[in-house]
Design an enzyme around this catalytic site. Structure first.
Site: not given
Ligand SMILES: [Zn+2]
Length: 279
Positions: A82, A93, A97, A99, A103, A229
C-alpha cells in the site's frame, strides 16, 4: 593596523557592556522559567493544543486561500504494498500557528530563527473566560495580570503565557469564533484577547517568552492597529494563536512544547503544540 585592532577591541567592549538586544535572555540558554521543575516526560500527561488542519480550519477573513490537501497517491501498488502520499498548501497564518517576530517587525526573527529553547518552557494560564463571556471584546488588563500574580507569584522570565478565553469551544464555527463570517471582510470581528497594558507588562517587564491564546489573534477582534502584535513581535516574542484544549491546562505547572514548521524566511507557520503536565 594597530589602531584598527585596538578600535576593534574597544567596539567589542562597548558591545559587551550594552544592554542585551530584545529577545536575548528569553530564548537563549537558561531562563527563570526553566528553573521551574519540569514534569517527568515518562509519566506526564500530554495535552494536544493544536486543532487539526482540514477544510474547516479557520483563516483570517482576508486570507486568499485556506488549507488544501491534494491526493498524490492512495492505494495498492503493482509491487503488492500500500502507498499513500499527499501535497498540502496553506497560508502561514491560519489554524493553530505561530506568529514569528518578522510578522509585525522588520527586524524580527523569521520562524526558522526563533530559538527552540524559547518555545519549550514552563507556562502560566490566565483565565478570562467569565469576563469574555460577558464581553466578547474583553482585553486582558495589567490589573488582571497583577491579580494572577498575587495568587500564583510573579511570572518568571521566559514563561510562555497562555490566555484562556473559552473561545476554543467555538472552533470551528467561524461566525461564533471570529464574531463575523463575511468573506474578505475583517472589519466586524469580535473576540477577546490581550490588551495593550497587559502586553507591555508581560513583554517589557516580565520578559515572557511567548504570548498564546485560544482565539484567532493576540489582538482582540476589533483591533485596527494590532498594538499587541507590535509590542510582542517587536521584542522578538512570538504569538501562538488558535490554540485548542486550554481548558485542560492548569494555571501553573505545565510545560509547553510549541514547535512550528521550520519554514526558512517564513513569517509564521503551522504549529504542533503540546502541554506537558506532571502527575
Ligand atoms: Zn498569525
Amino acid at each position: 593596523m594597530r589602531l584598527q585592532s585596538s578600535a576593534g577591541r574597544a567596539l567589542l567592549l562597548v558591545a559587551l557592556l550594552l544592554p542585551l538586544p530584545p529577545g536575548e535572555g528569553r530564548g537563549e540558554g537558561s531562563t527563570s522559567a526553566n528553573k521551574h521543575p519540569s514534569p517527568n516526560l515518562a509519566t506526564a500527561k500530554i495535552i494536544d493544543l493544536s486543532h487539526p488542519f482540514d477544510e474547516k480550519t479557520i483563516y483570517w477573513p482576508t486570507s486568499p486561500s485556506s488549507f488544501k490537501l491534494e491526493k498524490l497517491a492512495y492505494g495498492d501498488t503493482p509491487g503488492g504494498y500500500f502507498y499513500s502520499s499527499f501535497a498540502f498548501c496553506t497560508p502561514e497564518h491560519g489554524g493553530t500557528h505561530l506568529d514569528a517576530p518578522i510578522h509585525f517587525s522588520k527586524t524580527g526573527r523569521t520562524v526558522d530563527q526563533v530559538p527552540v529553547r524559547q518555545l519549550i518552557a514552563s507556562a502560566v494560564v490566565i483565565d478570562i473566560s467569565k469576563k469574555a463571556e460577558a464581553d466578547a471584546d474583553y482585553r486582558l488588563t495589567a490589573e488582571d495580570v497583577r491579580v494572577f500574580e498575587k495568587a500564583h507569584g510573579p511570572i518568571a522570565v521566559g514563561t510562555i503565557v497562555l490566555l484562556r478565553t473559552g473561545w476554543g469551544k467555538r472552533w470551528p464555527d467561524r461566525k461564533r469564533y471570529l464574531g463575523d463570517d463575511t468573506p474578505g471582510d475583517a472589519s466586524h470581528l469580535h473576540f477577546p484577547s490581550y490588551g495593550r497594558e497587559a502586553a507591555e507588562l508581560l513583554v517589557r517587564e516580565r520578559k515572557v517568552g511567548a504570548l498564546g491564546l485560544d482565539t484567532a489573534s493576540i489582538d482582540y477582534g476589533p483591533s485596527t492597529d494590532f498594538i499587541v502584535h507590535q509590542i510582542a513581535l517587536g521584542a522578538q516574542v512570538p504569538g501562538l494563536e488558535n490554540l485548542a484544549n486550554l481548558d485542560q491546562v492548569p494555571e501553573m505547572g505545565a510545560w509547553i512544547i510549541a514547535l512550528p514548521m521550520k519554514i526558512a524566511g517564513g513569517s509564521g507557520g503551522p504549529l504542533r503544540i503540546v502541554a506537558v503536565v506532571g502527575r
